[in-house]
Design a protein around this motif. Structure first.
Motif, PDB file in Angstrom:
ATOM      1  N   LYS A 135     -10.123  -4.141   4.494  1.00 61.99           N
ATOM      2  CA  LYS A 135      -9.621  -2.850   4.962  1.00 61.99           C
ATOM      3  C   LYS A 135      -8.408  -2.952   5.879  1.00 61.99           C
ATOM      4  CE  LYS A 135     -14.077  -0.454   4.617  1.00 61.99           C
ATOM      5  NZ  LYS A 135     -15.143   0.263   5.352  1.00 61.99           N
ATOM      6  N   PHE A 136      -8.184  -4.142   6.485  1.00 62.40           N
ATOM      7  CA  PHE A 136      -7.070  -4.292   7.413  1.00 62.40           C
ATOM      8  C   PHE A 136      -6.395  -5.647   7.241  1.00 62.40           C
ATOM      9  CE2 PHE A 136      -9.878  -1.184   9.340  1.00 62.40           C
ATOM     10  CZ  PHE A 136      -8.979  -0.173   9.636  1.00 62.40           C
ATOM     11  N   LEU A 137      -5.082  -5.644   7.438  1.00 59.26           N
ATOM     12  CA  LEU A 137      -4.263  -6.846   7.328  1.00 59.26           C
ATOM     13  C   LEU A 137      -3.509  -7.032   8.639  1.00 59.26           C
ATOM     14  CD1 LEU A 137      -3.279  -8.817   4.854  1.00 59.26           C
ATOM     15  CD2 LEU A 137      -1.145  -7.563   5.136  1.00 59.26           C
ATOM     16  N   TYR A 138      -3.293  -8.297   9.019  1.00 62.78           N
ATOM     17  CA  TYR A 138      -2.612  -8.615  10.278  1.00 62.78           C
ATOM     18  C   TYR A 138      -1.532  -9.661  10.015  1.00 62.78           C
ATOM     19  CZ  TYR A 138      -6.776  -6.374  12.145  1.00 62.78           C
ATOM     20  OH  TYR A 138      -7.777  -5.467  12.412  1.00 62.78           O
ATOM     21  N   SER A 139      -0.424  -9.551  10.759  1.00 58.10           N
ATOM     22  CA  SER A 139       0.636 -10.556  10.655  1.00 58.10           C
ATOM     23  C   SER A 139       1.235 -10.796  12.030  1.00 58.10           C
ATOM     24  CB  SER A 139       1.723 -10.104   9.678  1.00 58.10           C
ATOM     25  OG  SER A 139       2.443  -8.987  10.185  1.00 58.10           O
ATOM     26  N   SER A 140       1.822 -11.982  12.221  1.00 64.43           N
ATOM     27  CA  SER A 140       2.397 -12.310  13.527  1.00 64.43           C
ATOM     28  C   SER A 140       3.914 -12.398  13.452  1.00 64.43           C
ATOM     29  CB  SER A 140       1.814 -13.608  14.083  1.00 64.43           C
ATOM     30  OG  SER A 140       2.115 -14.715  13.263  1.00 64.43           O
ATOM     31  N   HIS A 198       7.273 -11.362  19.295  1.00 65.60           N
ATOM     32  CA  HIS A 198       6.061 -11.811  19.989  1.00 65.60           C
ATOM     33  C   HIS A 198       4.953 -10.763  19.900  1.00 65.60           C
ATOM     34  CE1 HIS A 198       8.789 -14.846  21.305  1.00 65.60           C
ATOM     35  NE2 HIS A 198       9.423 -14.064  22.147  1.00 65.60           N
ATOM     36  N   SER A 199       4.535 -10.498  18.666  1.00 64.91           N
ATOM     37  CA  SER A 199       3.590  -9.404  18.458  1.00 64.91           C
ATOM     38  C   SER A 199       2.728  -9.657  17.232  1.00 64.91           C
ATOM     39  CB  SER A 199       4.346  -8.084  18.287  1.00 64.91           C
ATOM     40  OG  SER A 199       5.211  -8.142  17.155  1.00 64.91           O
ATOM     41  N   ILE A 200       1.679  -8.816  17.123  1.00 64.26           N
ATOM     42  CA  ILE A 200       0.814  -8.788  15.953  1.00 64.26           C
ATOM     43  C   ILE A 200       0.944  -7.406  15.316  1.00 64.26           C
ATOM     44  CG2 ILE A 200      -1.540  -9.005  15.067  1.00 64.26           C
ATOM     45  CD1 ILE A 200      -0.522 -11.597  16.255  1.00 64.26           C
ATOM     46  N   ALA A 201       1.294  -7.382  14.043  1.00 63.14           N
ATOM     47  CA  ALA A 201       1.365  -6.121  13.301  1.00 63.14           C
ATOM     48  C   ALA A 201       0.030  -5.876  12.615  1.00 63.14           C
ATOM     49  CB  ALA A 201       2.490  -6.165  12.276  1.00 63.14           C
ATOM     50  N   ILE A 202      -0.436  -4.628  12.669  1.00 61.19           N
ATOM     51  CA  ILE A 202      -1.728  -4.240  12.110  1.00 61.19           C
ATOM     52  C   ILE A 202      -1.488  -3.222  10.997  1.00 61.19           C
ATOM     53  CG2 ILE A 202      -3.994  -3.230  12.633  1.00 61.19           C
ATOM     54  CD1 ILE A 202      -3.315  -3.806  15.643  1.00 61.19           C
ATOM     55  N   TYR A 203      -2.080  -3.471   9.839  1.00 60.96           N
ATOM     56  CA  TYR A 203      -1.924  -2.574   8.697  1.00 60.96           C
ATOM     57  C   TYR A 203      -3.281  -2.125   8.185  1.00 60.96           C
ATOM     58  CZ  TYR A 203       2.595  -4.954   8.570  1.00 60.96           C
ATOM     59  OH  TYR A 203       3.818  -5.493   8.896  1.00 60.96           O
ATOM     60  N   LYS A 204      -3.331  -0.872   7.765  1.00 62.86           N
ATOM     61  CA  LYS A 204      -4.483  -0.378   7.027  1.00 62.86           C
ATOM     62  C   LYS A 204      -4.241  -0.607   5.540  1.00 62.86           C
ATOM     63  CE  LYS A 204      -7.312   3.751   6.263  1.00 62.86           C
ATOM     64  NZ  LYS A 204      -7.487   5.202   6.573  1.00 62.86           N
ATOM     65  N   VAL A 205      -5.254  -1.111   4.851  1.00 61.04           N
ATOM     66  CA  VAL A 205      -5.168  -1.284   3.407  1.00 61.04           C
ATOM     67  C   VAL A 205      -5.657   0.005   2.747  1.00 61.04           C
ATOM     68  CG1 VAL A 205      -5.919  -2.651   1.433  1.00 61.04           C
ATOM     69  CG2 VAL A 205      -5.538  -3.765   3.643  1.00 61.04           C
ATOM     70  N   LEU A 206      -4.775   0.673   2.019  1.00 63.96           N
ATOM     71  CA  LEU A 206      -5.094   1.964   1.413  1.00 63.96           C
ATOM     72  C   LEU A 206      -5.898   1.783   0.121  1.00 63.96           C
ATOM     73  CD1 LEU A 206      -1.663   3.735   2.043  1.00 63.96           C
ATOM     74  CD2 LEU A 206      -3.712   3.719   3.493  1.00 63.96           C
ATOM     75  N   GLY A 207      -6.247   2.896  -0.487  1.00 68.34           N
ATOM     76  CA  GLY A 207      -7.099   2.871  -1.676  1.00 68.34           C
ATOM     77  C   GLY A 207      -6.541   2.069  -2.827  1.00 68.34           C
ATOM     78  N   ALA A 210       5.133 -15.365  10.884  1.00 70.64           N
ATOM     79  CA  ALA A 210       4.391 -16.626  10.804  1.00 70.64           C
ATOM     80  C   ALA A 210       3.124 -16.459   9.982  1.00 70.64           C
ATOM     81  CB  ALA A 210       4.092 -17.155  12.206  1.00 70.64           C
ATOM     82  N   ALA A 211       2.020 -16.066  10.622  1.00 71.04           N
ATOM     83  CA  ALA A 211       0.723 -16.063   9.935  1.00 71.04           C
ATOM     84  C   ALA A 211       0.378 -14.684   9.384  1.00 71.04           C
ATOM     85  CB  ALA A 211      -0.373 -16.534  10.892  1.00 71.04           C
ATOM     86  N   ILE A 212      -0.526 -14.685   8.399  1.00 73.92           N
ATOM     87  CA  ILE A 212      -1.025 -13.438   7.809  1.00 73.92           C
ATOM     88  C   ILE A 212      -2.506 -13.629   7.504  1.00 73.92           C
ATOM     89  CG2 ILE A 212      -0.282 -14.152   5.493  1.00 73.92           C
ATOM     90  CD1 ILE A 212       0.271 -11.132   4.939  1.00 73.92           C
ATOM     91  N   ARG A 213      -3.322 -12.622   7.868  1.00 74.18           N
ATOM     92  CA  ARG A 213      -4.776 -12.671   7.646  1.00 74.18           C
ATOM     93  C   ARG A 213      -5.257 -11.292   7.199  1.00 74.18           C
ATOM     94  NH1 ARG A 213      -5.805 -18.247   8.158  1.00 74.18           N
ATOM     95  NH2 ARG A 213      -4.772 -19.028  10.050  1.00 74.18           N
TER      96      ARG A 213
END
Length: 334
Positions: free
Chosen positions: A246-251, A256-265, A237-240
């Motif tokens: 430095k970090f990206l999130y998606s639903s 029924h969860s939120i995925a958390i990503y680190k934005v690399l160099g 659904a959503a992405i922020r």
């Protein structure tokens, strides 16, 4: 601070709700209905606090405009289903709409009283290999950092960018073809790098795209939003992205969860964690203005979850999940 909630009105919701948000503690309180409107599923606020919502009038759908006092100014509607996304262009005094069912992108001119009139529209064409891609489904229409209009078409697997005149006339500029069957839904841009992140609903991925600043995109990376052992239904659904990039999130709806990503160099993504959203069908979520909190709206369990966010690791800690807003599918800060 005030949070606005767009909703479906299929079960118990009556329209657009607001609630108070404590920016120090993350506590939500004082939910109240402020606009009675059928299925106001997406909202956008202008800088001068006019509210633009997905709108319905009779059997027609489109967009509704409300004053800062939340009085209805006008509906601009046409036969068929209402839109699914609304955004405001402050510089040109325009409002954009995406119509999923019709496969259209629409532009409205803001009038002196804050109301709207249709300025232009573009009809998308095509289809994709997935069963949900029998026709175009425009799911997003908003600005690139350099003020082009970028649209995500879930039905054709395309990201189409347009030039926009001051009068709101659209000119096709460029076209990116996503993975067949991916279903592009929303896109966000890195705050400093020439990179965009495209969330794809149908195959639960994020495509990391190199953006040339002239409307053109090129694929750099594809990363999943799901655990490797999950085999059930899912639709993203959503992405922020955090303000510092430095970090990206998606639903994930289904997982029924939120995925958390680190934005690399190089601005590519590395999965950090996937955490339960503590509700059913996390349709939308938002970061607080100071990025200390992440707030999730659940369409099917009617609850709002608030997470504290670690700015160093990007990880989330649940603070509450029992605040009720019925059928919430959109969140925005006033």
């Amino acid at each position: 601070m005030t949070l606005y909630f767009g909703t479906y009105t299929r079960r118990v919701s009556e329209g657009i709700y607001v609630a108070d948000f404590n920016a120090e503690t993350g506590e939500l309180s004082n939910r109240r209905l402020v606009v009675a409107e059928p299925n106001p599923t997406y909202l956008a606020l202008s800088a001068d606090q006019f509210l633009y919502s997905v709108g319905t009038k009779g059997n027609q759908g489109g967009i509704a405009a409300f004053s800062p006092d939340l009085d209805l100014i006008n509906h601009v509607v046409a036969d068929g289903a209402p839109h699914c996304y609304v955004s405001v262009d402050e510089e040109r005094q325009l409002v954009y709409g995406a119509n999923y069912h019709k496969g259209q992108v629409l532009v409205y001119k803001r009038l002196e009283n804050g109301g709207l009139e249709l300025a232009d529209s573009q009809q998308h064409e095509g289809s994709g290999p997935h069963e949900n891609q029998a026709s175009p489904h425009v799911h997003f229409a908003d600005l690139t950092p350099d003020k082009y209009l970028v649209t995500c078409d879930l039905g054709t697997d395309q990201v189409i960018t347009y030039t926009v005149s001051d009068q709101g006339k659209l000119g096709p500029l460029a076209r990116y073809q996503a993975t067949p069957g991916a279903g592009p839904r929303h896109i966000v841009f890195h705050p400093t790098a020439k990179i965009a992140y495209l969330i794809c609903e149908l195959n639960s991925t994020i495509e990391v795209l190199i953006y040339d600043g002239l409307g053109e995109f090129e694929l750099m990376q594809t990363i999943t939003t799901l655990p490797s052992d999950y085999t059930g239904f899912n639709g993203t659904a959503a992405i922020r992205i955090s303000q510092d990039g430095k970090f990206l999130y998606s639903s994930n709806r289904g997982h029924h969860s939120i995925a958390i990503y680190k934005v690399l160099g190089d601005a590519s993504l590395e999965l950090v964690d996937i955490v339960p959203s503590l509700g059913k069908t996390p349709r939308d979520f938002i970061l607080s203005p100071d990025n200390r909190f992440l707030i999730v709206a659940h369409q099917d369990s009617d609850n709002i979850s608030v997470f504290g966010r670690d700015e160093e690791t990007g990880k989330l800690t649940n603070l509450s999940s029992d605040f009720i807003v019925p059928e919430a599918v959109c969140i925005t800060f006033a």
